[in-house]
Design an enzyme around this catalytic site. Structure first.
Site: not given
Length: 155
Positions: A54, A56, A84, A87
């Site tokens: 992801h 992040e 999410c 993260c």
């Protein structure tokens, strides 16, 4: 939020555009310390075939390498979409001071949309602010998925 927040969210949006250009879901992130970007990331799950790739996570990893520590004390993480749970947890575990995001994520968000991971009783508290350039972030995602559906319909 201040003018610098706006500037750095524009940088996160540029990271999101990089993701879109390689057919990844357009989410981007930057980590900032003392007014300088120390980490950048954009979604690369499909490219790397890694569930945790992801924006992040990639930005946090780069920031840790740049700073030379897993502790991102004093850093702000800017991301185009509400994080999410994974993260959000990474932001807490890396000791990010602030997290600023753009659009809400009604399906996977871990701040206001689904659960609020940041409300947990952890040994570190992240200041979270949402909605900065949220419409720009949302539009980028909507356009991406519209184009994706359109290309699939043509096949």
């Amino acid at each position: 939020m201040e003018e610098m927040d706006h500037h750095f969210m524009l940088e996160a949006l540029e990271e999101a555009r990089k993701a879109a250009r390689i057919d990844e879901v357009p989410i981007g992130a930057v980590v900032v310390l003392d007014g300088k970007i120390v980490g950048r990331g954009h979604n690369r799950r499909e490219t790397l075939q890694q569930a945790d790739a992801h924006a992040e996570i990639l930005a946090i990893r780069e920031a840790c390498e740049t700073i030379g520590s897993w502790r991102l004390d004093g850093c702000t993480l800017y991301v185009t979409l509400e994080p999410c749970p994974m993260c959000a947890g990474a932001a807490i575990q890396s000791r990010v001071k602030r997290l600023v995001y753009g659009a809400k994520d009604n399906k996977n968000g871990a701040h206001v949309s689904g659960i609020n991971v940041f409300a947990g009783e952890f040994n570190h508290e992240v200041q979270v602010e949402g909605g900065l350039l949220g419409e720009d972030s949302r539009r980028l995602l909507l356009d991406f998925f519209k184009a994706l559906r359109s290309s699939r319909d043509k096949v």
